[in-house]
Design an enzyme around this catalytic site. Structure first.
Site, PDB file in Angstrom:
ATOM      1  N   LYS A 111       0.824  -1.213   0.000  1.00 57.45           N
ATOM      2  CA  LYS A 111       0.000   0.000   0.000  1.00 57.45           C
ATOM      3  C   LYS A 111       0.856   1.260   0.000  1.00 57.45           C
ATOM      4  CE  LYS A 111      -4.351  -1.816   1.669  1.00 57.45           C
ATOM      5  NZ  LYS A 111      -5.453  -1.762   2.614  1.00 57.45           N
ATOM      6  N   LYS A 192      -4.273  -9.545  -5.860  1.00 59.81           N
ATOM      7  CA  LYS A 192      -5.559  -9.931  -5.265  1.00 59.81           C
ATOM      8  C   LYS A 192      -6.639  -8.912  -5.655  1.00 59.81           C
ATOM      9  CE  LYS A 192      -5.895  -7.532  -0.928  1.00 59.81           C
ATOM     10  NZ  LYS A 192      -6.888  -7.392   0.075  1.00 59.81           N
ATOM     11  N   LYS A 195     -10.619  -3.560  -3.085  1.00 56.60           N
ATOM     12  CA  LYS A 195     -11.579  -2.458  -3.158  1.00 56.60           C
ATOM     13  C   LYS A 195     -10.909  -1.196  -3.665  1.00 56.60           C
ATOM     14  CE  LYS A 195     -13.586  -3.438   1.251  1.00 56.60           C
ATOM     15  NZ  LYS A 195     -12.420  -3.246   2.093  1.00 56.60           N
TER      16      LYS A 195
HETATM   17  N1  AQP Z   1      -9.124 -10.751  -2.848  1.00 61.32           N
HETATM   18  C1  AQP Z   1      -9.510 -11.287  -1.698  1.00 61.32           C
HETATM   19  N2  AQP Z   1      -9.728 -12.630  -1.600  1.00 61.32           N
HETATM   20  C2  AQP Z   1     -10.145 -13.183  -0.431  1.00 61.32           C
HETATM   21  N3  AQP Z   1     -10.369 -12.462   0.690  1.00 61.32           N
HETATM   22  C3  AQP Z   1     -10.166 -11.125   0.641  1.00 61.32           C
HETATM   23  N4  AQP Z   1     -10.309 -10.141   1.555  1.00 61.32           N
HETATM   24  C4  AQP Z   1      -9.978  -8.970   0.983  1.00 61.32           C
HETATM   25  N5  AQP Z   1      -9.620  -9.137  -0.290  1.00 61.32           N
HETATM   26  C5  AQP Z   1      -9.734 -10.474  -0.543  1.00 61.32           C
HETATM   27  C6  AQP Z   1     -10.755 -10.352   2.925  1.00 61.32           C
HETATM   28  O1  AQP Z   1     -11.873  -9.519   3.154  1.00 61.32           O
HETATM   29  C7  AQP Z   1     -11.868  -9.130   4.534  1.00 61.32           C
HETATM   30  C8  AQP Z   1     -12.093  -7.674   4.661  1.00 61.32           C
HETATM   31  O2  AQP Z   1     -11.098  -6.997   3.954  1.00 61.32           O
HETATM   32  P1  AQP Z   1     -10.671  -5.530   4.364  1.00 61.32           P
HETATM   33  O3  AQP Z   1     -11.484  -4.572   3.644  1.00 61.32           O
HETATM   34  O4  AQP Z   1     -10.699  -5.333   5.796  1.00 61.32           O
HETATM   35  O5  AQP Z   1      -9.198  -5.662   4.019  1.00 61.32           O
HETATM   36  P2  AQP Z   1      -8.418  -5.397   2.764  1.00 61.32           P
HETATM   37  O6  AQP Z   1      -7.416  -6.467   2.682  1.00 61.32           O
HETATM   38  O7  AQP Z   1      -7.933  -4.045   2.921  1.00 61.32           O
HETATM   39  O8  AQP Z   1      -9.473  -5.587   1.578  1.00 61.32           O
HETATM   40  P3  AQP Z   1      -9.448  -4.923   0.195  1.00 61.32           P
HETATM   41  O9  AQP Z   1     -10.674  -5.357  -0.455  1.00 61.32           O
HETATM   42  O10 AQP Z   1      -8.197  -5.184  -0.535  1.00 61.32           O
HETATM   43  O11 AQP Z   1      -9.590  -3.420   0.542  1.00 61.32           O
HETATM   44  P4  AQP Z   1      -8.557  -2.284   0.311  1.00 61.32           P
HETATM   45  O12 AQP Z   1      -8.450  -2.164  -1.146  1.00 61.32           O
HETATM   46  O13 AQP Z   1      -9.213  -1.139   0.964  1.00 61.32           O
HETATM   47  O14 AQP Z   1      -7.252  -2.645   0.934  1.00 61.32           O
HETATM   48  C9  AQP Z   1     -10.535  -9.575   5.119  1.00 61.32           C
HETATM   49  O15 AQP Z   1     -10.747 -10.736   5.899  1.00 61.32           O
HETATM   50  C10 AQP Z   1      -9.700  -9.894   3.917  1.00 61.32           C
HETATM   51  O16 AQP Z   1      -8.794 -10.944   4.184  1.00 61.32           O
END
Ligand code: AQP
Length: 328
Positions: A111, A192, A195
Site C-alpha cells: 500500500k 488480489k 476495493k
Molecule cells: N481478494 C480477496 N480474496 C479473499 N479475501 C479477501 N479479503 C480482501 N480481499 C480479498 C478479505 O476480506 C476481509 C475484509 O477486507 P478488508 O477490507 O478489511 O481488508 P483489505 O485487505 O484491505 O481488503 P481490500 O478489499 O483489498 O480493501 P482495500 O483495497 O481497501 O485494501 C478480510 O478478511 C480480507 O482478508
C-alpha cells in the site's frame, strides 16, 4: 461458546473476494459461536478518504454485512469508531509491537508503494487491528489469506504483552477458508482483488449481472488452452476455477476436471457468481430503504461491544501499571 471476531474496512464497494474470503465464513460462524463483527472505519482513515464518501461507505458496509446474512440477533454488529476502547488499547499495542515487525508487513509495503502520502497510521495499522481483536477475548478470526501475516503478528503481540504483564489477552487463531481465500483480480491475476485498486478485474457484490458476466468473459487467462488448477503456472485460469469452486462449494481440482475449454468455464463461473450475488443485491436494496433500522442495529451493537471492550481494556491498563480510573 468460543468467540469469533472480524472486521471489514469501509474503503469502497465490497467485492467477490471479501465475500468468498471472509463474509461467508462470518455468516456461518454466527450460528455456533459468539460472533462479534465490526466495520473498521478508523482503519479507513489511514488513507484520508473524503468524509462524505467515508460516511456513505460506512453505512453501506454495515448494510452489506446484514445483506450477506449477518443477523444482528445472533451477532454483535457495530462501528469501530463508536467504541473508543479500540483507539485507546491501540496505543498499548503500538508500545508492544516492534518497529521491525511492522516494517516487515507485506500489506504496508504494497500500500505504501502505491500511495503518495504514507501516514503513520498506515504503518501502525496492525497495532490497531490487534487492539480490535484482543479487546473481545477472541478465539477465532475468520479472514482471507491476505490477513494471515497480520493475525500472526497479533498473536505475537498478545503473547509478548502476556509475558510482560501477566495473563491479559486470549491468543487468537486465524481461520482461512479452503476455497476463496485469495480471489485474484480478473484482469491482473497476479494481484488480489481489491476495493481500493480501481480495476476492471474487480467484481463488486452489487454490480449489475450483465456487467459481472462481461467481466468474466473478458477475464485474462493464457494461450495454452488447457483447463488445469495450478495457481503458480496458470494464475488466471486457476482463479476462475477457484471462484467457481468456492461459489458452488466444490473442490477446485474436481471443478477443473469438468472443463476442457476456457469459454464454458468463464460462462459457468459468471452464472454461479450471479446466482450467489442476486439475493444479496435484493436484500441490500430492501435494507437500504430503512437507514434508521441500520442505525438502531449499530447503536445496540456498540453498547454490547463496549461492555466487553471496557472490561478487557481495564485489565490491560491495570496489568501494565496504569492507575485505575476513579469515578468522579
Ligand atoms: N481478494 C480477496 N480474496 C479473499 N479475501 C479477501 N479479503 C480482501 N480481499 C480479498 C478479505 O476480506 C476481509 C475484509 O477486507 P478488508 O477490507 O478489511 O481488508 P483489505 O485487505 O484491505 O481488503 P481490500 O478489499 O483489498 O480493501 P482495500 O483495497 O481497501 O485494501 C478480510 O478478511 C480480507 O482478508
Amino acid at each position: 461458546m468460543a468467540r469469533v471476531f472480524s472486521g471489514i474496512q469501509p474503503s469502497g464497494g465490497m467485492h467477490l473476494g471479501n465475500l468468498l474470503g471472509a463474509l461467508r465464513n462470518w455468516v456461518a460462524y454466527q450460528h455456533e459461536h459468539d460472533a462479534v463483527y465490526c466495520v473498521v472505519d478508523l482503519h479507513a482513515l489511514t488513507t484520508a478518504p473524503d468524509p462524505a464518501e467515508l460516511r456513505d461507505n460506512t453505512v453501506a458496509a454495515a448494510t452489506m454485512l446484514m445483506s450477506v446474512g449477518i443477523d444482528p440477533d445472533r451477532s454483535t454488529l457495530f462501528l469501530q469508531s463508536s467504541v473508543s476502547e479500540h483507539a485507546e488499547l491501540a496505543w498499548m499495542m503500538e508500545c508492544t509491537v516492534g518497529f521491525g515487525e511492522l516494517r516487515r508487513m507485506t500489506q504496508f509495503k504494497d500500500k505504501s508503494d502505491r500511495s503518495e502520502f504514507v501516514s503513520a497510521g498506515l504503518f501502525t495499522y496492525p497495532a490497531l487491528q490487534a487492539s480490535d481483536i484482543l479487546l473481545y477475548d477472541t478465539d477465532l478470526v475468520p479472514v482471507g489469506d491476505d490477513q494471515r501475516q497480520h493475525i500472526e503478528l497479533c498473536r505475537d503481540i498478545a503473547e509478548r504483552f502476556n509475558r510482560r504483564y501477566g495473563d491479559t489477552f486470549v491468543v487468537p487463531a486465524h481461520v482461512i477458508p479452503e476455497t476463496g481465500a485469495r480471489v485474484m483480480d480478473l484482469q491482473n491475476p497476479d494481484d488480489k482483488m481489491s476495493k481500493s485498486l480501481e480495476s476492471a478485474g474487480t467484481v463488486g457484490v452489487l454490480e449489475d449481472p450483465d456487467s459481472v458476466t462481461r467481466k468474466f468473459k473478458r477475464a485474462v487467462t493464457d494461450s495454452d488452452n488447457e483447463v488445469r488448477y495450478d495457481p503458480a503456472a496458470k494464475p488466471g485460469v486457476s482463479n476462475l476455477i477457484g471462484i467457481l469452486a468456492a461459489a458452488t462449494g466444490q473442490n477446485p481440482v474436481s471443478v477443473a476436471d469438468e472443463y476442457s475449454q476456457y469459454g464454458p468455464l468463464k460462462s459457468d463461473t459468471a452464472d454461479a457468481v450471479n446466482e450467489l450475488l442476486n439475493p444479496i443485491r435484493d436484500r441490500f436494496a430492501e435494507l437500504s430503504s430503512d437507514p434508521a433500522e441500520i442505525a438502531r442495529v449499530l447503536a445496540a451493537g456498540a453498547d454490547k461491544a463496549h461492555t466487553v471492550a471496557a472490561t478487557t481494556l481495564e485489565r490491560a491498563r491495570t496489568n501494565a501499571g496504569l492507575i485505575p480510573r476513579q469515578p468522579t
